[in-house]
Design an enzyme around this catalytic site. Structure first.
Site, PDB file in Angstrom:
ATOM      1  N   GLU A   1      -6.590   2.846  -8.476  1.00 23.29           N
ATOM      2  CA  GLU A   1      -5.696   2.032  -7.666  1.00 23.29           C
ATOM      3  C   GLU A   1      -6.462   1.422  -6.497  1.00 23.29           C
ATOM      4  OE1 GLU A   1      -1.455   4.076  -8.626  1.00 23.29           O
ATOM      5  OE2 GLU A   1      -2.707   5.082  -7.173  1.00 23.29           O
TER       6      GLU A   1
ATOM      7  N   CYS B   1      -7.966  -1.382   0.560  1.00 19.44           N
ATOM      8  CA  CYS B   1      -8.268   0.048   0.445  1.00 19.44           C
ATOM      9  C   CYS B   1      -8.750   0.286  -0.996  1.00 19.44           C
ATOM     10  CB  CYS B   1      -7.008   0.855   0.755  1.00 19.44           C
ATOM     11  SG  CYS B   1      -7.239   2.625   0.599  1.00 19.44           S
TER      12      CYS B   1
ATOM     13  N   CYS C   1     -10.680  12.930  -7.885  1.00 15.39           N
ATOM     14  CA  CYS C   1     -11.505  13.397  -6.762  1.00 15.39           C
ATOM     15  C   CYS C   1     -11.742  14.891  -6.932  1.00 15.39           C
ATOM     16  CB  CYS C   1     -10.785  13.143  -5.436  1.00 15.39           C
ATOM     17  SG  CYS C   1     -11.761  13.588  -3.973  1.00 15.39           S
TER      18      CYS C   1
ATOM     19  N   CYS D   1      -8.326  18.564  -1.647  1.00  7.41           N
ATOM     20  CA  CYS D   1      -7.597  18.800  -0.398  1.00  7.41           C
ATOM     21  C   CYS D   1      -6.146  19.130  -0.750  1.00  7.41           C
ATOM     22  CB  CYS D   1      -7.680  17.586   0.518  1.00  7.41           C
ATOM     23  SG  CYS D   1      -9.390  17.218   0.996  1.00  7.41           S
TER      24      CYS D   1
ATOM     25  N   CYS E   1      -3.279  16.340  -0.862  1.00  5.80           N
ATOM     26  CA  CYS E   1      -3.608  15.017  -1.413  1.00  5.80           C
ATOM     27  C   CYS E   1      -3.345  14.989  -2.914  1.00  5.80           C
ATOM     28  CB  CYS E   1      -5.080  14.705  -1.135  1.00  5.80           C
ATOM     29  SG  CYS E   1      -5.610  13.117  -1.825  1.00  5.80           S
TER      30      CYS E   1
ATOM     31  N   CYS F   1      -1.667   6.786   2.052  1.00  4.77           N
ATOM     32  CA  CYS F   1      -2.790   7.729   1.978  1.00  4.77           C
ATOM     33  C   CYS F   1      -2.445   8.953   1.165  1.00  4.77           C
ATOM     34  CB  CYS F   1      -3.135   8.248   3.361  1.00  4.77           C
ATOM     35  SG  CYS F   1      -3.769   7.018   4.434  1.00  4.77           S
TER      36      CYS F   1
HETATM   37  N1  SAH Z   1     -12.248  11.304   0.396  1.00  6.32           N
HETATM   38  C1  SAH Z   1     -12.097  10.522   1.603  1.00  6.32           C
HETATM   39  C2  SAH Z   1     -11.066   9.402   1.431  1.00  6.32           C
HETATM   40  C3  SAH Z   1      -9.707   9.968   1.163  1.00  6.32           C
HETATM   41  S1  SAH Z   1      -8.230   9.128   1.518  1.00  6.32           S
HETATM   42  C4  SAH Z   1     -11.681  11.417   2.749  1.00  6.32           C
HETATM   43  O1  SAH Z   1     -11.271  12.538   2.501  1.00  6.32           O
HETATM   44  O2  SAH Z   1     -11.781  11.013   3.897  1.00  6.32           O
HETATM   45  C5  SAH Z   1      -8.144   8.769   3.196  1.00  6.32           C
HETATM   46  C6  SAH Z   1      -7.357   9.738   4.072  1.00  6.32           C
HETATM   47  O3  SAH Z   1      -6.029  10.047   3.600  1.00  6.32           O
HETATM   48  C7  SAH Z   1      -8.068  11.074   4.222  1.00  6.32           C
HETATM   49  O4  SAH Z   1      -8.145  11.398   5.580  1.00  6.32           O
HETATM   50  C8  SAH Z   1      -7.145  11.996   3.486  1.00  6.32           C
HETATM   51  O5  SAH Z   1      -7.296  13.331   3.898  1.00  6.32           O
HETATM   52  C9  SAH Z   1      -5.789  11.413   3.825  1.00  6.32           C
HETATM   53  N2  SAH Z   1      -4.706  11.926   2.987  1.00  6.32           N
HETATM   54  C10 SAH Z   1      -4.791  12.483   1.766  1.00  6.32           C
HETATM   55  N3  SAH Z   1      -3.582  12.852   1.326  1.00  6.32           N
HETATM   56  C11 SAH Z   1      -2.693  12.525   2.280  1.00  6.32           C
HETATM   57  C12 SAH Z   1      -1.274  12.631   2.394  1.00  6.32           C
HETATM   58  N4  SAH Z   1      -0.527  13.147   1.419  1.00  6.32           N
HETATM   59  N5  SAH Z   1      -0.702  12.183   3.525  1.00  6.32           N
HETATM   60  C13 SAH Z   1      -1.451  11.632   4.506  1.00  6.32           C
HETATM   61  N6  SAH Z   1      -2.770  11.482   4.443  1.00  6.32           N
HETATM   62  C14 SAH Z   1      -3.400  11.929   3.352  1.00  6.32           C
END
Ligand code: SAH
Length: 379
Positions: A114, A127, A134, A138, A141, A357
């Site tokens: 996406e 974005c 991934c 986390c 996520c 995000c």
């Molecule tokens: N791998 C990279 C890019 C990830 S996406 C990173 O971790 O930084 C960008 C941001 O969105 C990251 O800070 C991630 O932790 C956040 N994110 C992931 N899931 C989320 C959610 N459900 N709600 C809000 N932010 C989220």
């Protein structure tokens, strides 16, 4: 090392550049300017045509070399027969009520990623994903729940920008890129940096690295490597917690690269004048959003050129956390602001189309790998 899936599925492609025989013709989309010049020279064509081809592919957005009308017929025929030009195919295009647009893109091997257009922030922002799935896992996520399917190639990373720029009519305008889609860019380091070089090419989008923000969980050796890159993007670090115990629970790579090491890498990261490192901090109700957390965060960042971007959780089915109330978000932000930490609260764009995000996930993915397994191999 993780082996990317090989590209042996050309028969599925609908593009005119498809190669049903599955040969390994070089892909124009995968060549950075110097490589393209070398490839042209190998076919007896002058190197300066590389700039023209870049203009057609990036600026004009053609996906078929026979349409590059300022090249000789002979060269066009050579390009069409000896090369391919892969372009992600839009399979779904969702528009949110706030103007955010999420494209579901299919790649040559039928993998899907996406890419999101976020208008008027006030900049125009794309974005972009760097991996299918991934490995970082986390806890909040959705992409992390998929596990890693594969790395994207440089051409697939830059290809998302090509497709978005033309779908939005911005190919000749300025836009920003955030590497905040699916994937961990520093886990796919070489392809990500090569994509930035392709996007920087003068005859293409001529993107300044200042318009690119790379977001990472904090893979320390890769951060140090990034610090020496000639094309250095802005850095955003996903912090999300203020103690190692809690961060390891939320962001598993913290086990290998604990807070002190990540912050030390940030402190030695070279910053241009007036620029700062962004620290992303997802707020999870009653988990990491207390006044003590906020005060600890201030202490961790003291003396650093930092700004904090608070992201109230984008909740989703399968995510075992809640979004805090606006009052709790405000209280957290106020503690930072009162102690002179620059802070913003990220407005969640595109939540109604799940473009926000951590909500990027390709449904029905069957190629799930165990994230824990991938982590053990790579970190
Ligand atoms: N791998 C990279 C890019 C990830 S996406 C990173 O971790 O930084 C960008 C941001 O969105 C990251 O800070 C991630 O932790 C956040 N994110 C992931 N899931 C989320 C959610 N459900 N709600 C809000 N932010 C989220």
């Amino acid at each position: 090392m993780y082996e990317p899936l090989s590209y042996n599925h050309w028969t599925h492609m609908a593009e005119p550049t498809q190669d049903p025989a599955g040969s390994t013709r070089p892909d124009l989309a995968e060549l950075e300017p110097g490589e393209l010049e070398t490839a042209l020279a190998a076919h007896g064509a002058p190197r300066f045509h590389a700039g023209q081809i870049y203009r057609w592919v990036y600026r004009v957005g053609v996906t078929d070399a026979t349409l590059m009308t300022d090249l000789s017929k002979g060269l066009r025929a050579t390009l069409a027969s000896a090369f391919q030009l892969s372009t992600p195919r839009i399979v779904q295009d969702d528009l949110s009520s706030d103007g955010t647009r999420k494209l579901l893109l299919e790649l040559a091997d039928r993998s899907r990623v996406e890419a999101v257009y976020i208008p008027d922030t006030p900049a125009q922002t794309f974005c972009i994903s760097t991996q299918v799935g991934c490995a970082m896992a986390c806890g909040f996520c959705l992409t992390g729940k998929m596990g890693l399917v594969r790395h994207l190639t440089a051409g697939e990373i830059a290809g998302q920008v090509r497709v978005l720029a033309h779908a939005t009519g911005l190919a000749d305008k300025s836009f920003n890129i955030v590497l905040m889609g699916m994937g961990e860019p520093l886990h796919n380091y070489d392809n990500t940096m090569k994509a930035l070089r392709m996007l920087h090419a003068a005859s293409g989008f001529a993107m300044s690295p200042r318009r690119v923000t790379l977001s990472t969980v904090g893979i320390v050796p890769a951060m140090d490597r990034l610090a020496r890159e000639p094309l250095m993007p802005n850095l955003a670090v996903s912090l999300h917690a203020t103690t190692d115990e809690q961060r390891t629970a939320l962001v598993p790579p913290n086990r290998k690269y604990p807070l002190a090491d990540v912050l030390a890498a940030c402190r030695r990261f070279p910053l241009k004048q007036r620029s700062r490192i962004t620290f992303e901090y997802v707020l999870l109700d009653q988990v990491n959003d207390t006044p003590e957390d906020a005060r600890r965060l201030v202490r961790l960042l003291s003396g650093m050129k930092a700004k904090v971007n608070l992201i109230p959780l984008n909740a989703a089915p399968g995510i075992a956390f809640d979004r805090p109330s606006d009052e709790r978000v405000d209280a957290f932000a106020r503690i930072l602001a009162e102690r002179d930490v620059s802070v913003s609260v990220r407005k969640s764009r595109g939540r109604d189309i799940r473009a926000a995000c951590g909500q990027l996930i390709v449904e029905g993915s069957t190629t799930r790998r165990s994230a824990a397994q991938a982590l053990a191999v790579h970190l």
